[in-house]
Design an enzyme around this catalytic site. Structure first.
Site, short mmCIF file in Angstrom:
data_model
loop_
_atom_site.label_atom_id
_atom_site.label_comp_id
_atom_site.label_asym_id
_atom_site.label_seq_id
_atom_site.Cartn_x
_atom_site.Cartn_y
_atom_site.Cartn_z
CG ASN A 40 -26.17 -24.96 -19.38
OD1 ASN A 40 -26.86 -24.36 -18.55
ND2 ASN A 40 -25.11 -25.65 -19.05
CG HIS A 69 -34.13 -24.00 -21.32
ND1 HIS A 69 -33.54 -23.57 -20.15
CD2 HIS A 69 -35.35 -24.48 -20.96
CE1 HIS A 69 -34.37 -23.79 -19.13
NE2 HIS A 69 -35.46 -24.33 -19.60
CB CYS A 80 -39.95 -14.69 -46.26
SG CYS A 80 -39.83 -14.82 -44.46
CG ASN A 103 -24.23 -26.35 -7.20
OD1 ASN A 103 -23.56 -25.39 -6.85
ND2 ASN A 103 -25.31 -26.24 -7.94
N GLY A 109 -22.10 -24.83 -4.24
CA GLY A 109 -23.03 -24.29 -3.26
C GLY A 109 -24.10 -25.31 -2.92
#
Length: 256
Positions: A108, A125, A157, A221, A223
């Site tokens: 995440n 990430h 810049c 989870n 699922g």
């Protein structure tokens, strides 16, 4: 489910080192959409311009048309704006003080683990709140993108600024990969997969490696995923409910 929780508690009571691998599902109860891309919104659909989101949010597109990539980054950030960490993030932060070694490896980019108090975090990430210039050394930490231009430029810049996240086609940050590999080489007594769809090999890898070493593994989870038939215990429930239940039972497993 009660028996499954008891088995996880037994594993926790024996563990001196624990790794939590987390994905979008842990932040879903914070109101963050579990979508594709950088925290997502599109779920495999094309954008309104007909471009697949994986292309719009790719490194090559950012180099060619940064304004297009930034358009979708703004949409994603706005969909998540105002959300914050939930009780699952808080529990993982509290657990850090209960073991000799405790790490979070997350895909995440919402920064919720660190905001909740976790210190040993590998945000593989990146973090959507961290910005950097594409040319000079300018960096900035922002609460949200409300004040940013459609395609923000560096105040030093004038070059394009970008979030410190991994876009499609880009390599993972070497320094974070090094930390991940160092900790995985040391090994963990117990590995959790929480709210991940288990699509990336570096996210499934720690669970598969632990299973190969005959170390206990747990999936949280609601699922089923590709890891569901591999782990020792699957808690088919949401991250908040599962973490709350485990923390409530801490007298049965907490060391010291």
């Amino acid at each position: 489910m009660e028996r499954a929780l008891e088995r996880v508690i037994e594993h926790l009571s024996r563990a001196r080192s624990v790794l939590f691998v987390t994905g979008a599902g842990i932040s879903a109860e914070s109101g963050v959409p579990t979508y594709r891309g950088i925290g997502g919104l599109y779920n495999g659909k094309t954008t309104e311009g007909g471009v697949p989101i994986e292309v719009a949010l790719s490194g090559s597109m950012f180099r060619r048309k940064p304004e297009l990539t930034w358009k979708h980054l703004h949409e994603i950030e706005q969909a998540c704006r105002g959300a914050t960490f939930n009780r699952a993030h808080e529990v993982l932060a509290l657990m850090e003080g209960c073991f000799e070694r405790c790490w979070v490896l997350t895909q995440n980019v919402d920064g919720f683990h660190k905001a909740a108090g976790s210190k040993n975090v590998i945000d593989i990430h990146g973090d959507i709140h961290d910005l950097r210039c594409t040319r000079c050394e300018f960096t900035e930490r922002v609460k949200d993108y409300a004040h940013l231009a459609p395609c923000p430029s560096c105040p030093q810049c004038g070059s394009v600024v970008r979030p410190e996240v991994v876009l499609f086609e880009e390599l993972l940050p070497p320094e974070k990969v090094a930390v991940m590999e160092r900790e995985l080489t040391r090994g963990f007594d117990l590995v959790f997969s929480i709210g991940t769809s288990s699509l990336f090999p570096y996210i499934t890898g720690p669970v598969l490696e632990a299973a190969g070493r005959q170390r206990p593994t747990v999936e949280i989870n609601p699922g089923r995923t590709e890891l569901s038939d591999v782990v020792d215990v699957q808690l088919q429930m949401g991250a908040v409910a599962a973490c709350e239940a485990l923390w409530a039972a801490r007298d049965k497993w907490k060391r010291g």
